[in-house]
Design a protein around this motif. Structure first.
Motif, PDB file in Angstrom:
ATOM      1  N   GLY A 230       0.816  -1.208   0.000  1.00 25.44           N
ATOM      2  CA  GLY A 230       0.000   0.000   0.000  1.00 25.44           C
ATOM      3  C   GLY A 230       0.847   1.254   0.000  1.00 25.44           C
ATOM      4  O   GLY A 230       0.541   2.230  -0.696  1.00 25.44           O
ATOM      5  N   SER A 231       1.940   1.242   0.759  1.00 25.73           N
ATOM      6  CA  SER A 231       2.826   2.418   0.771  1.00 25.73           C
ATOM      7  C   SER A 231       3.559   2.563  -0.553  1.00 25.73           C
ATOM      8  O   SER A 231       3.834   3.675  -1.002  1.00 25.73           O
ATOM      9  CB  SER A 231       3.813   2.359   1.939  1.00 25.73           C
ATOM     10  OG  SER A 231       4.757   1.339   1.743  1.00 25.73           O
ATOM     11  N   GLU A 232       3.870   1.443  -1.208  1.00 28.71           N
ATOM     12  CA  GLU A 232       4.468   1.510  -2.553  1.00 28.71           C
ATOM     13  C   GLU A 232       3.515   2.203  -3.523  1.00 28.71           C
ATOM     14  O   GLU A 232       3.928   3.007  -4.345  1.00 28.71           O
ATOM     15  CB  GLU A 232       4.788   0.106  -3.076  1.00 28.71           C
ATOM     16  CG  GLU A 232       6.080  -0.465  -2.590  1.00 28.71           C
ATOM     17  CD  GLU A 232       7.274   0.256  -3.181  1.00 28.71           C
ATOM     18  OE1 GLU A 232       7.313   0.496  -4.402  1.00 28.71           O
ATOM     19  OE2 GLU A 232       8.164   0.596  -2.397  1.00 28.71           O
ATOM     20  N   ILE A 233       2.247   1.865  -3.410  1.00 28.00           N
ATOM     21  CA  ILE A 233       1.242   2.467  -4.291  1.00 28.00           C
ATOM     22  C   ILE A 233       1.096   3.956  -3.971  1.00 28.00           C
ATOM     23  O   ILE A 233       1.089   4.793  -4.877  1.00 28.00           O
ATOM     24  CB  ILE A 233      -0.110   1.737  -4.160  1.00 28.00           C
ATOM     25  CG1 ILE A 233       0.010   0.288  -4.656  1.00 28.00           C
ATOM     26  CG2 ILE A 233      -1.209   2.474  -4.926  1.00 28.00           C
ATOM     27  CD1 ILE A 233      -1.181  -0.590  -4.316  1.00 28.00           C
ATOM     28  N   ARG A 234       0.996   4.267  -2.680  1.00 27.53           N
ATOM     29  CA  ARG A 234       0.749   5.658  -2.258  1.00 27.53           C
ATOM     30  C   ARG A 234       1.963   6.561  -2.449  1.00 27.53           C
ATOM     31  O   ARG A 234       1.868   7.622  -3.045  1.00 27.53           O
ATOM     32  CB  ARG A 234       0.335   5.698  -0.785  1.00 27.53           C
ATOM     33  CG  ARG A 234      -1.055   5.221  -0.512  1.00 27.53           C
ATOM     34  CD  ARG A 234      -1.446   5.456   0.943  1.00 27.53           C
ATOM     35  NE  ARG A 234      -0.554   4.831   1.906  1.00 27.53           N
ATOM     36  CZ  ARG A 234      -0.637   3.572   2.316  1.00 27.53           C
ATOM     37  NH1 ARG A 234      -1.574   2.783   1.828  1.00 27.53           N
ATOM     38  NH2 ARG A 234       0.195   3.086   3.202  1.00 27.53           N
ATOM     39  N   GLU A 235       3.086   6.142  -1.901  1.00 27.08           N
ATOM     40  CA  GLU A 235       4.252   7.025  -1.833  1.00 27.08           C
ATOM     41  C   GLU A 235       5.050   7.060  -3.133  1.00 27.08           C
ATOM     42  O   GLU A 235       5.589   8.092  -3.508  1.00 27.08           O
ATOM     43  CB  GLU A 235       5.147   6.605  -0.671  1.00 27.08           C
ATOM     44  CG  GLU A 235       4.474   6.789   0.675  1.00 27.08           C
ATOM     45  CD  GLU A 235       5.215   6.096   1.797  1.00 27.08           C
ATOM     46  OE1 GLU A 235       6.367   5.650   1.586  1.00 27.08           O
ATOM     47  OE2 GLU A 235       4.635   5.993   2.893  1.00 27.08           O
ATOM     48  N   ASN A 236       5.149   5.937  -3.789  1.00 28.79           N
ATOM     49  CA  ASN A 236       5.985   5.860  -4.989  1.00 28.79           C
ATOM     50  C   ASN A 236       5.182   5.819  -6.279  1.00 28.79           C
ATOM     51  O   ASN A 236       5.755   5.695  -7.354  1.00 28.79           O
ATOM     52  CB  ASN A 236       6.894   4.629  -4.919  1.00 28.79           C
ATOM     53  CG  ASN A 236       7.786   4.648  -3.697  1.00 28.79           C
ATOM     54  OD1 ASN A 236       8.121   5.708  -3.184  1.00 28.79           O
ATOM     55  ND2 ASN A 236       8.143   3.485  -3.203  1.00 28.79           N
ATOM     56  N   ASN A 237       3.865   5.872  -6.143  1.00 27.07           N
ATOM     57  CA  ASN A 237       2.999   5.781  -7.314  1.00 27.07           C
ATOM     58  C   ASN A 237       3.350   4.569  -8.173  1.00 27.07           C
ATOM     59  O   ASN A 237       3.309   4.621  -9.401  1.00 27.07           O
ATOM     60  CB  ASN A 237       3.065   7.056  -8.145  1.00 27.07           C
ATOM     61  CG  ASN A 237       1.727   7.736  -8.233  1.00 27.07           C
ATOM     62  OD1 ASN A 237       0.723   7.238  -7.725  1.00 27.07           O
ATOM     63  ND2 ASN A 237       1.717   8.886  -8.878  1.00 27.07           N
ATOM     64  N   ASN A 238       3.714   3.484  -7.499  1.00 25.24           N
ATOM     65  CA  ASN A 238       4.135   2.266  -8.175  1.00 25.24           C
ATOM     66  C   ASN A 238       2.900   1.467  -8.595  1.00 25.24           C
ATOM     67  O   ASN A 238       2.339   0.695  -7.818  1.00 25.24           O
ATOM     68  CB  ASN A 238       5.021   1.434  -7.249  1.00 25.24           C
ATOM     69  CG  ASN A 238       5.520   0.174  -7.899  1.00 25.24           C
ATOM     70  OD1 ASN A 238       5.175  -0.155  -9.034  1.00 25.24           O
ATOM     71  ND2 ASN A 238       6.350  -0.561  -7.177  1.00 25.24           N
ATOM     72  N   LEU A 239       2.480   1.641  -9.814  1.00 23.30           N
ATOM     73  CA  LEU A 239       1.296   0.955 -10.311  1.00 23.30           C
ATOM     74  C   LEU A 239       1.533  -0.539 -10.494  1.00 23.30           C
ATOM     75  O   LEU A 239       0.589  -1.312 -10.592  1.00 23.30           O
ATOM     76  CB  LEU A 239       0.813   1.594 -11.606  1.00 23.30           C
ATOM     77  CG  LEU A 239       0.399   3.072 -11.485  1.00 23.30           C
ATOM     78  CD1 LEU A 239      -0.071   3.603 -12.832  1.00 23.30           C
ATOM     79  CD2 LEU A 239      -0.676   3.250 -10.432  1.00 23.30           C
ATOM     80  N   MET A 240       2.797  -0.948 -10.529  1.00 19.90           N
ATOM     81  CA  MET A 240       3.118  -2.371 -10.652  1.00 19.90           C
ATOM     82  C   MET A 240       2.814  -3.116  -9.342  1.00 19.90           C
ATOM     83  O   MET A 240       2.725  -4.337  -9.335  1.00 19.90           O
ATOM     84  CB  MET A 240       4.586  -2.563 -11.028  1.00 19.90           C
ATOM     85  CG  MET A 240       4.954  -1.940 -12.373  1.00 19.90           C
ATOM     86  SD  MET A 240       3.918  -2.517 -13.734  1.00 19.90           S
ATOM     87  CE  MET A 240       4.487  -4.183 -13.877  1.00 19.90           C
ATOM     88  N   ALA A 241       2.652  -2.376  -8.240  1.00 19.01           N
ATOM     89  CA  ALA A 241       2.342  -3.003  -6.956  1.00 19.01           C
ATOM     90  C   ALA A 241       0.855  -3.344  -6.832  1.00 19.01           C
ATOM     91  O   ALA A 241       0.475  -4.150  -5.989  1.00 19.01           O
ATOM     92  CB  ALA A 241       2.767  -2.086  -5.814  1.00 19.01           C
ATOM     93  N   ILE A 242       0.028  -2.753  -7.672  1.00 16.14           N
ATOM     94  CA  ILE A 242      -1.418  -2.975  -7.581  1.00 16.14           C
ATOM     95  C   ILE A 242      -1.791  -4.440  -7.787  1.00 16.14           C
ATOM     96  O   ILE A 242      -2.567  -4.997  -6.996  1.00 16.14           O
ATOM     97  CB  ILE A 242      -2.174  -2.049  -8.560  1.00 16.14           C
ATOM     98  CG1 ILE A 242      -2.015  -0.601  -8.118  1.00 16.14           C
ATOM     99  CG2 ILE A 242      -3.650  -2.429  -8.643  1.00 16.14           C
ATOM    100  CD1 ILE A 242      -2.521   0.423  -9.112  1.00 16.14           C
TER     101      ILE A 242
END
Length: 139
Positions: free
Chosen positions: A99-111
């Motif tokens: 969730g922090s990868e998605i929020r903080e890094n805008n990492n769409l690959m984490a979705i």
């Protein structure tokens, strides 16, 4: 005064209610895209709440079945408690990290990874429900 058998029946019904409610509540959450802060936070908080309730009712069931000298039922409830504890301490940190990868890094690959955890949690919740339903035949 309630007997240990009556208390164990109460906790079994509570396990059924909690497991069913959260199973059917978690499935519609799959329509969320999981791509924003609120989606991952909400799903995480949903599972934190589920795990808290499931831990309380499965502990109550295990203890009350032990007091009612129903060792098989106590073992089943203890197994559900153990699985719930393992899942809680495995899934919530993973949800936090992804969730922090998605929020903080805008990492769409984490979705997709977050969705995978969500789907796994649903599958295991279904397994818990089936276990509780199957255990009713031993009462």
């Amino acid at each position: 005064m309630l007997t240990a058998q009556q208390v164990s029946l109460f906790f079994t019904v509570a396990m059924l209610a909690v497991t069913t409610y959260f199973l059917f509540g978690s499935i519609p959450l799959l329509i969320l895209k999981h791509d924003n802060t609120m989606d991952s936070k909400f799903i995480r908080s949903f599972y934190v709440t589920y795990f808290k309730f499931a831990i309380v009712v499965s502990t109550g069931a295990a203890l009350s079945y032990a007091a009612a000298t129903r060792p098989l039922m106590a073992a089943i409830a203890s197994a559900i408690l153990t699985l719930t504890l393992v899942l809680r301490f495995k899934f919530i940190p993973q949800m936090d990290q992804i969730g922090s990868e998605i929020r903080e890094n805008n990492n769409l690959m984490a979705i997709p990874e977050f969705r995978k955890i969500h789907k796994t949690a649903i599958t295991l919740n279904l397994a818990q429900l089936i276990t509780v339903l199957t255990s009713l035949s031993f009462i």
